[in-house]
Design an enzyme around this catalytic site. Structure first.
Site, mmCIF file in Angstrom:
data_model
loop_
_atom_site.group_PDB
_atom_site.id
_atom_site.type_symbol
_atom_site.label_atom_id
_atom_site.label_comp_id
_atom_site.label_asym_id
_atom_site.label_seq_id
_atom_site.Cartn_x
_atom_site.Cartn_y
_atom_site.Cartn_z
ATOM 1 N N CYS A 112 3.881 -6.315 -2.357
ATOM 2 C CA CYS A 112 3.510 -5.063 -3.005
ATOM 3 C C CYS A 112 4.573 -3.977 -2.779
ATOM 4 C CB CYS A 112 2.130 -4.632 -2.509
ATOM 5 S SG CYS A 112 1.345 -3.329 -3.475
ATOM 6 N N HIS A 113 4.236 -2.893 -2.082
ATOM 7 C CA HIS A 113 5.171 -1.811 -1.805
ATOM 8 C C HIS A 113 5.958 -2.031 -0.514
ATOM 9 C CE1 HIS A 113 2.699 0.164 -4.841
ATOM 10 N NE2 HIS A 113 3.627 1.103 -4.938
ATOM 11 N N GLU A 118 5.864 3.868 1.995
ATOM 12 C CA GLU A 118 6.517 5.083 1.504
ATOM 13 C C GLU A 118 6.952 5.992 2.653
ATOM 14 O OE1 GLU A 118 4.777 8.981 -0.746
ATOM 15 O OE2 GLU A 118 4.236 7.033 -1.593
ATOM 16 N N GLY A 127 0.844 -1.187 0.000
ATOM 17 C CA GLY A 127 0.000 0.000 0.000
ATOM 18 C C GLY A 127 0.882 1.240 0.000
ATOM 19 N N ARG A 128 0.306 2.358 0.392
ATOM 20 C CA ARG A 128 1.089 3.593 0.434
ATOM 21 C C ARG A 128 1.873 3.754 1.726
ATOM 22 N NH1 ARG A 128 -1.913 8.358 0.135
ATOM 23 N NH2 ARG A 128 -3.876 7.274 0.299
ATOM 24 N N TYR A 171 5.573 -5.042 -6.040
ATOM 25 C CA TYR A 171 4.734 -4.387 -7.035
ATOM 26 C C TYR A 171 5.654 -3.880 -8.144
ATOM 27 C CZ TYR A 171 1.044 -1.583 -9.080
ATOM 28 O OH TYR A 171 0.121 -1.061 -9.948
#
Length: 177
Positions: free
Chosen positions: A112-113, A86, A82-83, A132
């Site tokens: 993913c992330h 980050e 997800g975000r 991802y």
């Protein structure tokens, strides 16, 4: 499990509950938040566009307080995508926790992330892995070799996104046994 606001809903909820379903005790933590507080999740849907569509997911309740946990008391680590990765990769406590699990050769699952955090922790040198696809440049720059499918390499199990859950979770459970 290290989570944060707007982490991918399925990549948090599904492994959290799957691990509990087979008898594992799972703690979900987030820097600057305490047990009982919640994070907001996001649902990422793949509809054929250049990237995913993001919608608001659930509120997910944390089960422990990151500043109070001792990584040496845990057997494994899950780093969802997800975000959230980050910004989570900017917390020293997150980086130190990830580094502990790799230094101790404990099982780690990331999707993913999530590998953005692993790259920031400097633990990917020599691994074969996936993430991802948009994260590929970061993980390759961190020293890993890229594959297109769910992969287990030593203590690390990685997948590209939540549609890979059956293979990713099965490989992680196999590693835990």
């Amino acid at each position: 499990m290290i989570v944060g606001d707007f982490g991918e809903d399925y990549e948090i909820m599904v492994p959290f509950q799957a691990l509990q379903a087979v008898g594992h005790e799972v703690d979900a933590v987030c820097p600057e938040k305490s047990a009982g507080e919640t994070i907001k999740t996001a649902i990422h849907d793949f509809r054929g566009d250049q990237t995913y569509l993001e919608e608001r997911g659930h509120d997910f309740e944390l089960t422990a307080t990151m500043s109070e946990i001792d990584p040496s008391e845990y057997d494994a680590l899950v780093v969802p995508g997800g975000r959230a990765p980050e910004y989570l990769r900017g917390y020293e406590s997150v980086i130190e926790t990830v580094q502990h699990f790799f230094a101790a050769d404990k099982p780690v699952a990331s999707i993913c992330h999530g590998p953005q955090i692993l790259a920031a922790a400097g633990v990917l040198e020599g691994y074969e892995m996936t993430a991802y696809p948009a994260v590929r440049p970061e993980v390759e720059a961190a020293g890993c070799s890229w594959v297109e499918e769910t992969v287990r390499d030593g203590n690390l199990v990685t997948a590209q996104a939540w549609p890979d859950h059956p293979e990713w979770i099965a490989a992680f459970l196999d590693l835990l046994d």
